[in-house]
Design an enzyme around this catalytic site. Structure first.
Site, PDB file in Angstrom:
ATOM      1  N   ARG A  34     -18.041  -0.710  29.403  1.00 59.47           N
ATOM      2  CA  ARG A  34     -18.078  -0.763  27.929  1.00 59.47           C
ATOM      3  C   ARG A  34     -19.140   0.184  27.367  1.00 59.47           C
ATOM      4  NH1 ARG A  34     -20.051  -4.955  23.799  1.00 59.47           N
ATOM      5  NH2 ARG A  34     -18.497  -4.987  22.137  1.00 59.47           N
ATOM      6  N   VAL A  60     -17.004  -1.906  17.474  1.00 59.92           N
ATOM      7  CA  VAL A  60     -16.211  -2.267  18.657  1.00 59.92           C
ATOM      8  C   VAL A  60     -16.292  -3.791  18.707  1.00 59.92           C
ATOM      9  CG1 VAL A  60     -18.201  -1.789  20.187  1.00 59.92           C
ATOM     10  CG2 VAL A  60     -15.937  -2.072  21.176  1.00 59.92           C
ATOM     11  N   SER A  61     -15.143  -4.454  18.869  1.00 62.11           N
ATOM     12  CA  SER A  61     -15.108  -5.919  18.770  1.00 62.11           C
ATOM     13  C   SER A  61     -15.895  -6.579  19.898  1.00 62.11           C
ATOM     14  CB  SER A  61     -13.664  -6.427  18.793  1.00 62.11           C
ATOM     15  OG  SER A  61     -12.915  -5.785  17.800  1.00 62.11           O
ATOM     16  N   GLN A  62     -16.236  -7.844  19.651  1.00 63.76           N
ATOM     17  CA  GLN A  62     -16.976  -8.669  20.614  1.00 63.76           C
ATOM     18  C   GLN A  62     -16.123  -8.876  21.875  1.00 63.76           C
ATOM     19  OE1 GLN A  62     -18.207 -12.094  18.503  1.00 63.76           O
ATOM     20  NE2 GLN A  62     -18.908 -13.197  20.305  1.00 63.76           N
ATOM     21  N   PRO A  63     -16.684  -8.752  23.077  1.00 64.94           N
ATOM     22  CA  PRO A  63     -15.889  -8.929  24.291  1.00 64.94           C
ATOM     23  C   PRO A  63     -15.067 -10.222  24.315  1.00 64.94           C
ATOM     24  CG  PRO A  63     -17.993  -7.982  24.858  1.00 64.94           C
ATOM     25  CD  PRO A  63     -18.053  -8.279  23.384  1.00 64.94           C
TER      26      PRO A  63
END
Ligand code: SAM
Length: 220
Positions: A34, A60-63
């Site tokens: 990431r 970038v979205s949260q995992p």
């Protein structure tokens, strides 16, 4: 910094939370660093379970959110997938790993600077089966339809009719649907006689979908 160890720890945590279930997604996460997808000064935070800024007012979205969405999408080897909202390219990279070399990801991004950012990030991974397209993804990508799977990575005011038309029968679409501030994560399965819909418990907060079928300036 041992990014590989940090990634392994994150993956273990996501499994412990009970949200990461599929082996193919676990393998995709472990083989897709990431930190390749965030600005250099934020790389040390890349394996925290949090969204991160990627410029142009986007994230970038949260995992854990990405894992929830990809588990709902239920992708298989060899499928053709459309993603709306490329952002950093991280989710597109995970999709590409999950569908394998015989599958194809088309991902559409409305901000030109992010198209360049995502292409550069994807190049670091060696992934070849992703096409990044600059355009209004709220219209879908009719020239490449129909798709096995469609995923919208931005808050959408409604289930987009024009995207459902571009989905194959037995295809699935995942999207955060709601107002600008809170959305339900919805999965839709298209049948020959209509659609079947279910949602994940709780609410999500995504950046708004723009473009023709997105949120209008100042609209709720
Ligand atoms: N999937 C991304 C990732 O892995 O980094 C994160 C996506 S971010 C939460 C949402 C993205 O949707 C932003 O990059 C935004 O510019 C993009 N977006 C918003 N409206 C769009 C539209 N109509 N067409 C294409 N992209 C759009």
């Amino acid at each position: 910094m041992d990014f590989e160890k940090m990634n392994e720890k994150l993956v273990e945590k996501l499994k412990k939370y009970g949200i990461l279930k599929s082996k193919s997604l676990e393998k995709a996460l472990l083989s897709t660093p990431r930190h390749f997808f965030v600005p250099e000064n934020l790389q040390k935070y890349a394996y925290n379970d949090s969204p991160l800024p990627i410029g142009f007012g986007q994230t970038v979205s949260q995992p854990s959110t990405v894992v929830i969405m990809l588990e709902m999408l239920d992708v298989r080897k060899g499928q053709k997938v459309l993603e709306i909202g490329t952002g950093s390219g991280w989710q597109a990279a995970l999709l590409a790993r999950m569908i394998g070399a015989k599958g194809k990801v088309y991902t559409v991004e409305i901000i030109h600077g992010l198209v360049e950012f995502a292409k550069k990030n994807l190049a670091k991974t060696g992934i070849k089966n992703v096409s990044v397209i600059h355009g209004d993804g709220s219209l879908g990508l009719p020239e490449k339809a129909p798709f096995d799977r469609i995923i919208i990575a931005a808050a959408s005011p409604r289930i987009p009719e024009q995207l459902l038309k571009q989905l194959k029968i037995r295809g699935k679409l995942v999207a955060p649907i709601g107002d600008r501030y809170a959305q339900k994560m919805v999965v839709i399965e298209k049948g020959s006689k209509g659609i079947k819909q279910s949602e994940y418990p709780g609410f999500f907060a995504f950046v708004p979908l723009r473009g023709k079928h997105g949120f209008k300036e100042n609209s709720f």
